[in-house]
Design a protein around this motif. Sequence first.
Motif, PDB file in Angstrom:
ATOM      1  N   ALA A 161       0.855  -1.060   0.124  1.00  0.00           N
ATOM      2  CA  ALA A 161       0.079  -0.004   0.237  1.00  0.00           C
ATOM      3  C   ALA A 161       0.911   1.251   0.221  1.00  0.00           C
ATOM      4  O   ALA A 161       0.429   2.299  -0.706  1.00  0.00           O
ATOM      5  CB  ALA A 161      -1.050  -0.010   1.229  1.00  0.00           C
ATOM      6  N   GLY A 162       1.819   1.202   0.587  1.00  0.00           N
ATOM      7  CA  GLY A 162       2.715   2.521   0.739  1.00  0.00           C
ATOM      8  C   GLY A 162       3.237   2.829  -0.648  1.00  0.00           C
ATOM      9  O   GLY A 162       3.443   3.936  -0.834  1.00  0.00           O
ATOM     10  N   GLN A 163       3.819   1.786  -1.218  1.00  0.00           N
ATOM     11  CA  GLN A 163       4.169   1.979  -2.738  1.00  0.00           C
ATOM     12  C   GLN A 163       3.236   2.498  -3.583  1.00  0.00           C
ATOM     13  O   GLN A 163       3.471   3.330  -4.347  1.00  0.00           O
ATOM     14  CB  GLN A 163       4.677   0.397  -3.155  1.00  0.00           C
ATOM     15  CG  GLN A 163       5.354   0.776  -4.719  1.00  0.00           C
ATOM     16  CD  GLN A 163       5.652  -0.684  -5.402  1.00  0.00           C
ATOM     17  OE1 GLN A 163       5.965  -1.632  -4.690  1.00  0.00           O
ATOM     18  NE2 GLN A 163       5.946  -0.828  -6.635  1.00  0.00           N
ATOM     19  N   ILE A 164       2.015   2.260  -3.273  1.00  0.00           N
ATOM     20  CA  ILE A 164       1.052   2.250  -4.302  1.00  0.00           C
ATOM     21  C   ILE A 164       0.524   3.842  -4.116  1.00  0.00           C
ATOM     22  O   ILE A 164       0.357   4.687  -5.085  1.00  0.00           O
ATOM     23  CB  ILE A 164      -0.433   1.475  -4.139  1.00  0.00           C
ATOM     24  CG1 ILE A 164      -0.021   0.093  -4.521  1.00  0.00           C
ATOM     25  CG2 ILE A 164      -1.603   2.133  -4.717  1.00  0.00           C
ATOM     26  CD1 ILE A 164      -0.962  -0.877  -3.901  1.00  0.00           C
ATOM     27  N   VAL A 165       0.478   4.364  -2.769  1.00  0.00           N
ATOM     28  CA  VAL A 165       0.199   5.750  -2.386  1.00  0.00           C
ATOM     29  C   VAL A 165       1.442   6.679  -2.872  1.00  0.00           C
ATOM     30  O   VAL A 165       0.716   7.716  -3.475  1.00  0.00           O
ATOM     31  CB  VAL A 165       0.173   5.818  -0.892  1.00  0.00           C
ATOM     32  CG1 VAL A 165      -0.196   7.085  -0.382  1.00  0.00           C
ATOM     33  CG2 VAL A 165      -1.330   5.129  -0.607  1.00  0.00           C
ATOM     34  N   MET A 166       2.493   6.437  -2.726  1.00  0.00           N
ATOM     35  CA  MET A 166       3.579   7.208  -3.186  1.00  0.00           C
ATOM     36  C   MET A 166       3.648   7.504  -4.769  1.00  0.00           C
ATOM     37  O   MET A 166       3.732   8.486  -5.224  1.00  0.00           O
ATOM     38  CB  MET A 166       4.880   6.979  -2.723  1.00  0.00           C
ATOM     39  CG  MET A 166       6.085   7.679  -3.215  1.00  0.00           C
ATOM     40  SD  MET A 166       7.502   7.464  -2.411  1.00  0.00           S
ATOM     41  CE  MET A 166       7.538   8.408  -0.774  1.00  0.00           C
ATOM     42  N   GLU A 167       3.541   6.272  -5.350  1.00  0.00           N
ATOM     43  CA  GLU A 167       3.482   6.260  -6.918  1.00  0.00           C
ATOM     44  C   GLU A 167       2.357   7.025  -7.595  1.00  0.00           C
ATOM     45  O   GLU A 167       2.435   7.824  -8.401  1.00  0.00           O
ATOM     46  CB  GLU A 167       3.824   5.001  -7.449  1.00  0.00           C
ATOM     47  CG  GLU A 167       5.149   4.434  -6.951  1.00  0.00           C
ATOM     48  CD  GLU A 167       5.382   2.898  -7.666  1.00  0.00           C
ATOM     49  OE1 GLU A 167       4.314   2.463  -8.282  1.00  0.00           O
ATOM     50  OE2 GLU A 167       6.605   2.654  -7.665  1.00  0.00           O
ATOM     51  N   GLY A 168       1.137   6.699  -6.656  1.00  0.00           N
ATOM     52  CA  GLY A 168      -0.198   7.171  -7.359  1.00  0.00           C
ATOM     53  C   GLY A 168      -0.316   8.698  -7.286  1.00  0.00           C
ATOM     54  O   GLY A 168      -0.627   9.347  -8.138  1.00  0.00           O
ATOM     55  N   PHE A 169       0.075   9.144  -5.927  1.00  0.00           N
ATOM     56  CA  PHE A 169       0.032  10.523  -5.731  1.00  0.00           C
ATOM     57  C   PHE A 169       1.043  11.462  -6.222  1.00  0.00           C
ATOM     58  O   PHE A 169       0.587  12.582  -6.806  1.00  0.00           O
ATOM     59  CB  PHE A 169      -0.158  10.807  -4.274  1.00  0.00           C
ATOM     60  CG  PHE A 169      -1.484  10.673  -3.499  1.00  0.00           C
ATOM     61  CD1 PHE A 169      -2.697  11.545  -3.647  1.00  0.00           C
ATOM     62  CD2 PHE A 169      -1.866   9.529  -2.713  1.00  0.00           C
ATOM     63  CE1 PHE A 169      -3.897  11.528  -3.276  1.00  0.00           C
ATOM     64  CE2 PHE A 169      -3.161   9.574  -2.000  1.00  0.00           C
ATOM     65  CZ  PHE A 169      -4.090  10.269  -2.445  1.00  0.00           C
ATOM     66  N   LEU A 170       2.245  11.041  -6.006  1.00  0.00           N
ATOM     67  CA  LEU A 170       3.326  11.806  -6.604  1.00  0.00           C
ATOM     68  C   LEU A 170       3.875  11.595  -7.788  1.00  0.00           C
ATOM     69  O   LEU A 170       4.711  12.260  -8.440  1.00  0.00           O
ATOM     70  CB  LEU A 170       4.460  11.879  -5.500  1.00  0.00           C
ATOM     71  CG  LEU A 170       3.967  12.141  -3.997  1.00  0.00           C
ATOM     72  CD1 LEU A 170       5.430  11.994  -2.945  1.00  0.00           C
ATOM     73  CD2 LEU A 170       3.386  13.551  -4.118  1.00  0.00           C
ATOM     74  N   ASN A 171       3.708  10.328  -8.417  1.00  0.00           N
ATOM     75  CA  ASN A 171       4.177   9.936  -9.482  1.00  0.00           C
ATOM     76  C   ASN A 171       5.599   9.654  -9.636  1.00  0.00           C
ATOM     77  O   ASN A 171       6.245  10.028 -10.479  1.00  0.00           O
ATOM     78  CB  ASN A 171       3.768  10.687 -10.841  1.00  0.00           C
ATOM     79  CG  ASN A 171       3.846  10.090 -12.184  1.00  0.00           C
ATOM     80  OD1 ASN A 171       3.859   8.894 -12.200  1.00  0.00           O
ATOM     81  ND2 ASN A 171       4.001  10.725 -13.388  1.00  0.00           N
ATOM     82  N   ILE A 172       6.057   9.420  -8.333  1.00  0.00           N
ATOM     83  CA  ILE A 172       7.614   9.031  -7.974  1.00  0.00           C
ATOM     84  C   ILE A 172       7.603   7.690  -7.997  1.00  0.00           C
ATOM     85  O   ILE A 172       7.258   6.915  -7.382  1.00  0.00           O
ATOM     86  CB  ILE A 172       7.952   9.902  -6.899  1.00  0.00           C
ATOM     87  CG1 ILE A 172       7.788  11.447  -6.675  1.00  0.00           C
ATOM     88  CG2 ILE A 172       9.397   9.285  -6.500  1.00  0.00           C
ATOM     89  CD1 ILE A 172       8.252  11.856  -5.467  1.00  0.00           C
ATOM     90  N   ARG A 173       8.777   7.066  -8.845  1.00  0.00           N
ATOM     91  CA  ARG A 173       9.197   5.666  -9.233  1.00  0.00           C
ATOM     92  C   ARG A 173      10.471   5.452  -8.291  1.00  0.00           C
ATOM     93  O   ARG A 173      11.347   6.068  -8.521  1.00  0.00           O
ATOM     94  CB  ARG A 173       8.973   5.310 -10.601  1.00  0.00           C
ATOM     95  CG  ARG A 173       8.092   5.625 -11.194  1.00  0.00           C
ATOM     96  CD  ARG A 173       7.082   4.693 -10.755  1.00  0.00           C
ATOM     97  NE  ARG A 173       5.646   4.948 -11.536  1.00  0.00           N
ATOM     98  CZ  ARG A 173       4.454   4.174 -11.548  1.00  0.00           C
ATOM     99  NH1 ARG A 173       4.503   3.116 -11.037  1.00  0.00           N
ATOM    100  NH2 ARG A 173       3.326   4.808 -11.688  1.00  0.00           N
ATOM    101  N   LEU A 174      10.481   4.789  -7.381  1.00  0.00           N
ATOM    102  CA  LEU A 174      11.363   4.333  -6.350  1.00  0.00           C
ATOM    103  C   LEU A 174      11.392   2.742  -6.440  1.00  0.00           C
ATOM    104  O   LEU A 174      10.514   2.117  -6.908  1.00  0.00           O
ATOM    105  CB  LEU A 174      11.362   4.596  -5.025  1.00  0.00           C
ATOM    106  CG  LEU A 174      11.363   6.062  -4.543  1.00  0.00           C
ATOM    107  CD1 LEU A 174      11.077   6.233  -3.079  1.00  0.00           C
ATOM    108  CD2 LEU A 174      12.304   6.641  -4.979  1.00  0.00           C
ATOM    109  N   THR A 175      12.513   2.177  -6.622  1.00  0.00           N
ATOM    110  CA  THR A 175      12.921   0.608  -6.676  1.00  0.00           C
ATOM    111  C   THR A 175      11.972   0.092  -5.580  1.00  0.00           C
ATOM    112  O   THR A 175      12.208   0.749  -4.391  1.00  0.00           O
ATOM    113  CB  THR A 175      14.264   0.348  -6.562  1.00  0.00           C
ATOM    114  OG1 THR A 175      14.813   0.661  -5.333  1.00  0.00           O
ATOM    115  CG2 THR A 175      14.948   0.806  -7.786  1.00  0.00           C
TER     116      THR A 175
END
Length: 448
Positions: A340-354
């Motif tokens: 869920a943490g990955q989904i929220v960060m990528e979804g809201f900020l469009n930031i892709r981390l490994t």
Amino acid sequence: MEIAIKKPDQEPNGWRKDSSTPSLPEVHHSMKVPKKAGFFRKLLAFVGPGYLVAVGYMDPGNWATDLAGGSQFGYTLLSVILISNLMAILLQALSGRLGIVTGRDLAQACRDHYSKPVSYVLWFLCELAIAACDLAEVIGAAIALQLLFGLPLIYGVILTALDVILVLMLQKKGFRYIEAMVISLIALIMVCFIMELIFSRPEFAAVAAGFIPTTEIVTNPAMLYIALGILGATVMPHNLYLHSSIVQTRKIEPTIEAKREAIKFSTIDTTVALMLALFVNAAILILSAAAFHSAGKEVAEIQDAYHLLGPMLGTGAASILFAVALLASGQNSTLTGTLAGQIVMEGFLNIRLTPWLRRLITRLIAIIPAVIVIGIYGESGATDLLILSQVILSLQLSFAVIPLVTFTSDRKKMGVLVIPKWMAVLSWFVAILIAGLNAYLLYTTFFG
């Protein structure tokens, strides 16, 4: 001049931008759905996401309210657990529908619909909620390790960080492996509580009566407070973001008929999985009522329940099974929390981390406060931290529920697969009820 004619199976045009970036790209559409197969074979292809969501409804954060409700009021609050579960099924069905129809998770939908400042606020609140929820799960798993192996709580908290490695190993093999592990741990939890119910020998007539709501729940202030605690934390905010994403791991045809069928099977998956979560929550309350309420003991602490179960039920296995189920519950919840943490960060900020870095950040956000509080205040501080985490969750919940109901009831965004009017009315009623209950809980927490 060329006129573009929109086909009925194209994406609804109520969005400002195309959903070109998939949610959880490493597993997006990674699981094939058979086109020509019978009902049960197709259903099996969709089984999985509902169980990942269900673990949030049986996480360690729920155990304290169930234990307190059972030990103080017997079986009376079983009706509250049932109503809570029905509300959860409705909202999770909306979440799955949003992901299937629009190809967006809830975080991506919020980023598209709201202005940047509003999106950033929603992102921050959601990250706070995930950290709070993760905190309860980390502490719950650490308590289980302490009860089973005598491990100091602070070491148990640090050990929970190892789930990052486990998730990465499983995800490299395929998303189905993560689902299989989660379902296996749910099965373990259920077996433990079936055995607990056999040991506790509850009064089945009283259990059945407990599922019928009574006016005493409203007229008794102490009972009302615990009932609101159960209802107020009904839906975990991160589960709504999680579900709207992981339903997209199934590769379906981009047609109205295929999406309609996917909604049907996803709803069945969600309903069955959350009914199993209902069994676990009800079992905790029934166990507490049968073991403690009948003996006149009020128990709210997980550790107290563990130490009292063996002597009161006449077998040491009762305490061990309780701790094993707690450990499985905590570990399951941390697995889904990191996703869920990955989904929220990528979804809201469009930031892709490994993935490994994003999950490590998620774990540290939960682990660092737990280590600091336990280090300063000792193990008694863990309980206060658990209470704080539930208050934070209550504060954030409506900021996930209201956007979800708004999007799924909007024909421009959902097209012909918008939810029917009766479901929209019911969903708004649930959203307003949850907002009101959480406002009341926050008021009583700070001023009551």
